[in-house]
Each structure stands twice: as structure tokens, then as C-alpha cells.
Design an enzyme around this catalytic site. Structure first.
Site, short mmCIF file in Angstrom:
data_model
loop_
_atom_site.label_atom_id
_atom_site.label_comp_id
_atom_site.label_asym_id
_atom_site.label_seq_id
_atom_site.Cartn_x
_atom_site.Cartn_y
_atom_site.Cartn_z
N CYS B 65 0.87 -1.04 0.11
CA CYS B 65 -0.16 -0.06 -0.11
C CYS B 65 1.02 1.22 0.04
CB CYS B 65 -0.90 -0.06 1.32
SG CYS B 65 -1.85 1.39 1.65
N CYS B 68 0.14 3.92 2.67
CA CYS B 68 0.61 3.58 4.07
C CYS B 68 2.04 3.82 4.37
CB CYS B 68 0.31 1.98 4.09
SG CYS B 68 -1.34 1.42 3.75
#
Lengths: 150, 165
Positions: B65, B68
Site C-alpha cells: 500500500c 501507507c
């Protein structure tokens, strides 16, 4: 022990991710025994979403991957489209992605002794989608390619 | 922190799905953070209740991700800056490959806070965690004070934390 991320994310994630990428049912291909044929897979992403290309530049990113199950048609080559290189707010450098509509071509060869007649070849398209600010669990779309061996 | 029933968790999930980001709520309107028990990278059992009395930034994330990954250096800084004021970051990884993928990533990012391996139960308890990153700011009484879904600014987190610390 391997776990499926769909399982980890729960029902809500599955429901959300299903509408991100759609794959049009591929057109039927006809191929003679011992010769080759091409199948084109047309995929569409919802506006604002992208998926990693088949060759993302970061090892941690999950690539788009098309896999065909064994059958009388053997994939000789899978040709992915040329990736777009887009910069996102979360990335220091442009990422190799696909967005909007894209097409994947597969060249198949029918075995010389392949049984004549119609059939369905099953495939799986694995992808992982993100927007500019969030990412969704990896998903696998099931592909059914109708064919006739002549 | 109270253990939530399946029905409570379902209601909580529906409430969370209704909107994507909530800044810090007033103390009286906060709901208890669902309890969980997970393992950290050393195999130690970790309970959310272990952190009662601390402000916790609970971050659901994954190695694949990108958004993230952008937040992680902020969380490293928060952990360092606020640790002595009763604060902790708890990461919950949602990687399907498990620690095999996560441990090298954590080492490469020099992560200084505790990371746990997520499971279906904790994801469901926290609203299904439809996308990543998803973060919850939990107050010292174990209640959810704020929630952020998707990449938000570092200052948005700082604002939440400063209200609670």
C-alpha cells in the site's frame, strides 16, 4: 500459513473491490490443431482507480498478472499493454500503472493432438487497485475464454 | 477495553462505513475501541487492553500500500516524540504473505513501533477495513476518538494527538 486478504478484510472489502475492475467476456477464438490464435482481454477500471502494471518498479507492489489454467490451448505469450507512468501524492516517483481501459493479448497454441470441438479455457486476472489516497485488497477476476479447436 | 459481541461489531461496522474520516470527537460521544488479541513480529501476544491508559494510534496497513508507506515515517516520528507522554503507535499489517513479507519491510523502514499481524476478526471488528491505510486514534480510556481512512496529512494526525496527550 497463507491467508487470503479478502478473508482478512472481510465482507465489506470484497463488496467494495468487486466493482473496481471489470473484464468483458472475451470473444470466442477458433484455432486449428497445431496452430496459434490470439485472444484479447478487455479490462476497465472505475474512474479514479489504477492498478499496478505487470512490472511495477517497487518489489512490494503487487503486479497485474494473467494466468491461464492448463488445457488444450497453451499460452505462448501474454502481452500486457505499455504501462503509464503516473505520479501520485503518495509516491516519490512515478509508478507504472494501468488505468481506465486496457487490453491484454494472449497468443495460444493448440496441441497437434488437441481434441476438436468447443471448450472453455479458464483464466485468472490478479490485480491490486488504489486511488490517489488509498489502496484496496488484491483481487482475482475469473476469466472464461470460449474456444473451438478445428 | 470491553470485548464486543458480533452484533455490536456489526453495528459498529455499519456506522464506520457511513463516512470515511472523522476528526477527534468529544469524549462523551466516543465508542469503545473493539478489543483484540494479536501476535507481534516476535510471536508475543498483544492485547489492545495492554495499552489502556495510553493514547494509541492504531494503523491498518500493508506493505503493498503506497499511501501507507508514506505515513510510516510520520508514525516513527510520533512514536519517538510522544512515547514518554503515554502514547504508542500500533500497526496492524494486512499482508497475506504474513511476517515473511512484513519483517524485511519493517527493517528497511526502521520502524520503531510495534506491528501486529492482522486477521479477519480484527478487520471486521473495526468496520471491515475496506481500504488502506485506515487509522484509529484511541484515547486513554480505550475509546475511539478519531478515525482516518486513506492518506491524510501529517498535521491531521498531529492535531488529533495534541488534543488527547
Amino acid at each position: 500459513m497463507r491467508r487470503t486478504l479478502a478473508g482478512l478484510f472481510g465482507i465489506a472489502a470484497i463488496a467494495a473491490a468487486q466493482s473496481i475492475l471489470s473484464v468483458a467476456p472475451p470473444q470466442k477464438i477458433a484455432v486449428r490443431r497445431g496452430s496459434t490464435a490470439e485472444a484479447r482481454l478487455k479490462a476497465s477500471l472505475e474512474p479514479g482507480f489504477h492498478v499496478n502494471s505487470n512490472a511495477p518498479e517497487d518489489d512490494y507492489l503487487i503486479p497485474l498478472k494473467l494466468i491461464w489454467e492448463p488445457g488444450p490451448l497453451s499460452p505462448l505469450e501474454i502481452v500486457y499493454p505499455k504501462a503509464e507512468h503516473k505520479k501520485y501524492p503518495f509516491s516519490a516517483k512515478p509508478l507504472a500503472v494501468f488505468s481506465d481501459h486496457f487490453e491484454i493479448l494472449t497468443r495460444f497454441r493448440a496441441a497437434p493432438d488437441a481434441p476438436r470441438g468447443p471448450g472453455i479455457l479458464n483464466g485468472k486476472l490478479r490485480y491490486q487497485a488504489c486511488t490517489e489516497d488509498r489502496c484496496y485488497a488484491p483481487k482475482t477476476a475469473t476469466i472464461r475464454l470460449p474456444y473451438t479447436i478445428e | 477495553m470491553r470485548r464486543v459481541s458480533a452484533a455490536t461489531a456489526a453495528l459498529f461496522a455499519l456506522a464506520l462505513a457511513a463516512c470515511s474520516s472523522q476528526p477527534a470527537k468529544s469524549p462523551e460521544s466516543r465508542k469503545p475501541a473493539p478489543a483484540f488479541t494479536l501476535k507481534d513480529s516476535s510471536g508475543h501476544t498483544v492485547r489492545l487492553s495492554d495499552y489502556r491508559g495510553k493514547v494509541v494510534l492504531l494503523n491498518f496497513w500493508a506493505t503493498w500500500c503506497g499511501p501507507c508507506k508514506m505515513e510510516i515515517p510520520w508514525f516513527i516520528e510520533f512514536e519517538r516524540q510522544y512515547k514518554d507522554r503515554g502514547f504508542a503507535v500500533l500497526g496492524i499489517s494486512m499482508d497475506e504473505e504474513g511476517w515473511e513479507a512484513v519483517k524485511p519491510f519493517l527493517a528497511g523502514m526502521n520502524v520503531n513501533y510495534r506491528v501486529l499481524m492482522g486477521d479477519e476478526t480484527v478487520a471486521k471488528a473495526y468496520g471491515g477495513v475496506e481500504s488502506l491505510p485506515t487509522s484509529f486514534i484511541i484515547d486513554r480510556e480505550g475509546r475511539i476518538a478519531a478515525r482516518h481512512i486513506g492518506l491524510v496529512s501529517k498535521t491531521a494526525y498531529e492535531k488529533d494527538l495534541k488534543e488527547l496527550l
